[in-house]
Design an enzyme around this catalytic site. Structure first.
Site, PDB file in Angstrom:
ATOM      1  N   ALA A  63       0.859  -1.185   0.000  1.00  0.00           N
ATOM      2  CA  ALA A  63       0.000   0.000   0.000  1.00  0.00           C
ATOM      3  C   ALA A  63       0.893   1.231   0.000  1.00  0.00           C
ATOM      4  CB  ALA A  63      -0.873  -0.014   1.252  1.00  0.00           C
ATOM      5  N   GLY A 103      -0.466  -5.335  -0.030  1.00  0.00           N
ATOM      6  CA  GLY A 103      -1.473  -5.143  -1.067  1.00  0.00           C
ATOM      7  C   GLY A 103      -0.980  -5.633  -2.427  1.00  0.00           C
TER       8      GLY A 103
END
Ligand code: NAI
Length: 702
Positions: A63, A103
């Site tokens: 992320a 992510g």
């Protein structure tokens, strides 16, 4: 919007390349680019399959932490991107060129297939930030590799190389870096030919196998309790995987994941752990060390003294592949020291942590000698003889005479005057402290101690060598005890005081371990050995009546032959060979007698008072360390305490902890303790100033 995704067609395959230097985090532009690209590929009838890869050294490193906490993100949400990927009837292949963390790996799990370059690394490190993989990782990974492996992967948070990822079943194919795109396109076309897609969200076979297997979750909880005691996120991860297994409905599991993620996000541990994450990077930045500060090459090292610390330091060099020569006073001491090193490696081999061949290789990098002449060619020598200034100065003079000009001479002293040591040589600029922690081959902290003579390049080299040895290097100024041991002294002083005033050693240790440290002050004293201070007082001829009150109890214990763990008894009793001590009523009586002899009337303590008494004076010492410039920033102190003294990372370190309590509250309490003469000093001027201005230690700039 930050970052883009390049879209190009390679025959019937679309190649999408994420471009957001340096590590391709999932920023707004990347999410939007992925969303638009996949949508476009769906609409183009000439496209049969899609390959997603990253530019540079990362696939997607995770992320974008810089977007954390920002309200209303731009561009498509990660959720929308993932939905689009999983809805694609055209097969998607993730071509993992480099790091796929957090992510990034979760995006790869939304692709139908994964091909990895042998250079790639995958991981779900969220737990280290007090979080859980909140983009479906807790639901997709158990479907792909089973609950047990998935939990282990997420609880350790450790990145694994591509080959291991292939073994685990996270990636389908492993190829050489040059062949990655070609292999991914070939696979994508093959799957398109076969009209084959694989949506992990729809797979339940492995989950069914885990259903009713309570042991797999019990084992994960045991692991978390042992290795991550007190942390909030691990239990949340386990519950998400339990939900995946028990519900077997992807969307219902995702709902649980979203709820648990929010719980982690709002837990104070998350802020503390993110603080630590950034702090570790910040401590490497030393304002006066510039990019062009020259760094000495260290191709070979020397260590003087092969005792507890010298042996461990030698192992650090050998582990990093740097040849090291170890010097002892005589052959007997040398053989003993080398034997301990061999024994340490052997136990790693026995526990399957080191290959036997690796052990031989490391041992072959360590040469034992008793003659200073053999250190002459070393690029850096670290002294680790007994903690005695006269002895250290003698050793440094000898090193200065024998070791080649230009070589660095370092001391592992725990707190002696590094200026005096440096000044005893003809090369004071090339001398500094390198304070390792015990066991040196295990503990991550290295305090680099700058003397007033140290050249910047000496400090830059010490910091860099620390990193090469796998340590986190923190710079400290020269004062008794440097950063860590100076603060520890204030804490130990209070611990000793509290037992004389009415607490028991077991109560103090209990409050401290419940707070999150691996051991309390009396367990630590037993581990270090109560006899060190007792012997030092005897050697210095201190009369019993001149002994500091705090020394009365440990000295009495030593008079009874109770030296701590090494003699099986100290504050605790250690059943044969055990490291876990049991409380002893005899010690409580001895403490009570000491109290009354010294004129204390004992009173009750509760755990919150124990914590205040133990930590507020330690924080006060930290404030002085900052105002004197011994530590550059509050984060340096936090990193020292977390990595050297077991302060729980999920509380962010003592200075972050102080900021979270509020400096005004700490200042007031310390003023009270000072007025009551419980502490001998006034609150630090810096603490007073920050408290009055409503500021935090984090606001302090030297
Ligand atoms: P130790 O007593 O285990 O080892 C010292 C070794 O130095 C002994 O093997 C001794 O034979 C050798 N030695 C003494 N004089 C020597 C000389 N002139 N030439 C060569 N070798 C000589 O002591 P330990 O615990 O390893 O401590 C060493 C240093 O590390 C001390 O300065 C101590 O304060 C520091 N230190 C100790 C820590 C600990 O937890 N033990 C932690 C961090 C630093």
């Amino acid at each position: 919007m930050k970052g883009t995704v390049h879209y190009e067609t390679r025959g019937e395959v679309v190649l999408m390349t994420i471009d957001n230097p340096p590590v391709n985090p999932l920023s707004s532009g990347v999410r939007q680019g992925l969303y638009e690209g996949i949508e476009k590929a769906q609409q183009d009838d000439s496209v049969r399959a899609i390959v997603v890869t990253g530019k540079g050294r990362a696939f997607i490193a995770g992320a974008d932490i810089s977007e954390f906490g920002q309200a209303g993100q731009e561009g498509a949400s990660l959720h929308q991107v993932m939905k689009m990927m999983e809805a694609s009837p055209k097969p998607l292949v993730a071509a993992l060129n480099g790091t796929a963390f957090g992510g990034g790996l979760e995006v790869a799990l939304c692709c139908d297939f994964r091909v990895a370059s042998s250079k790639a690394q995958v991981g779900l490190p969220e737990v280290k930030l007090g979080l859980l993989p909140g983009a479906g990782g807790t639901q997709r990974l158990p479907r792909l590799i089973g609950a047990e492996k998935a939990m282990n992967f997420m609880l350790t948070g450790q990145g694994v190389p591509a080959a291991k990822a292939k073994d685990l079943g996270i990636v389908d194919e492993l190829v050489e870096p040059d062949a990655l795109i070609e292999a991914s396109i070939t696979l994508a076309l093959k799957k398109a030919d076969a009209s084959e897609t694989r949506k992990i969200r729809n797979e339940n076979t492995l989950l069914e196998a885990d259903r009713g297997n309570a042991e797999v979750f019990a084992e994960a909880r045991r692991f978390a309790a042992q290795r991550m005691r007190g942390q909030f996120a691990p239990e949340m991860i386990i519950r998400c995987v339990e939900a995946a297994v028990n519900l077997q409905d992807f969307d219902a599991g995702m709902k649980v994941e979203a709820e648990r993620f929010l719980e982690c996000l709002h837990n104070p541990q998350r802020a503390a752990m993110i603080h630590v994450f950034f702090a570790e990077r910040e401590v490497a930045r030393v304002p006066f060390i510039k990019k062009d500060t020259p760094v000495h090459e260290v191709h070979s090292a020397g260590v003087v003294g092969c005792g507890t610390m010298g042996g461990g330091i030698a192992m650090c060099f050998a582990n990093a592949g740097i040849p090291v020569t170890v010097l002892e006073t005589d052959d007997e001491a040398l053989q003993r020291g080398l034997g301990v090193i061999r024994g340490n490696y052997q136990s790693q081999v026995d526990r399957g942590r080191l290959a036997a061949g690796q052990m031989d290789k490391r041992m072959s990098l360590i040469t034992g000698v008793t003659d200073y002449g053999r250190l002459a060619d070393s690029d850096m020598v670290i002294e680790a003889v007994y903690e005695n200034l006269d002895l250290k100065i003698k050793v440094f003079k000898q090193l200065d005479e024998t070791v080649k000009a230009g070589a660095l001479l370092m001391s592992n002293t725990s707190g002696l005057d590094v200026d005096a040591i440096a000044a005893s040589t003809s090369r004071p600029g090339l001398v500094a402290g390198m304070h390792f922690f015990s066991p040196a081959n295990v503990m991550r902290l290295l305090e680099v101690v700058r003397s007033k003579h140290s050249d910047n390049s000496t400090i830059a080299t010490a910091m860099a060598i620390g990193r090469k040895l796998g340590k986190v290097s923190v710079l400290a100024g020269n004062c008794p005890g440097f950063i860590g041991n100076r603060m520890l002294a204030a804490y130990m002083q209070q611990a000793s005081g509290m037992i004389l005033e009415g607490a028991t050693p077991y109560q103090v240790d209990g409050a401290i371990t419940s707070f999150g440290l691996p051991m309390g002050p009396f367990q630590m004293s037993d581990l270090v050995g109560l006899d060190l201070g007792w012997r030092a007082r005897k050697l210095a001829g201190v009369k019993p009546e001149d002994r500091p009150p705090a020394a009365l109890v440990p000295d009495r214990l030593c008079d009874m032959g109770r030296y701590g763990q090494k003699s099986g008894r100290g504050f605790y009793i250690y059943p044969q060979g055990s490291r876990a001590g049991t409380p002893d009523p005899e010690v409580v009586s001895l403490v009570e007698e000491a109290s009354s002899e010294l004129g204390f009337s004992r009173r009750e303590f509760d755990d919150s008072e124990v914590l205040e008494r133990a930590f507020y004076p330690l924080i006060n010492e930290g404030a002085k360390i900052l105002e004197e410039g011994i530590a550059i920033r509050a984060v340096d102190i936090d990193i020292v305490y977390i990595n050297g003294y077991g302060f729980p990372a999920y509380r962010g370190g003592p200075m972050f902890y102080a900021d979270s309590i509020g400096l005004d509250k700490i200042y007031e309490r310390l003023q009270q303790l000072s007025a009551d003469k419980v502490i001998s000093e006034k609150p630090a001027a810096l603490l007073e100033q920050l408290a009055k201005e409503g500021k935090r230690f984090a606001d302090f700039q030297a």
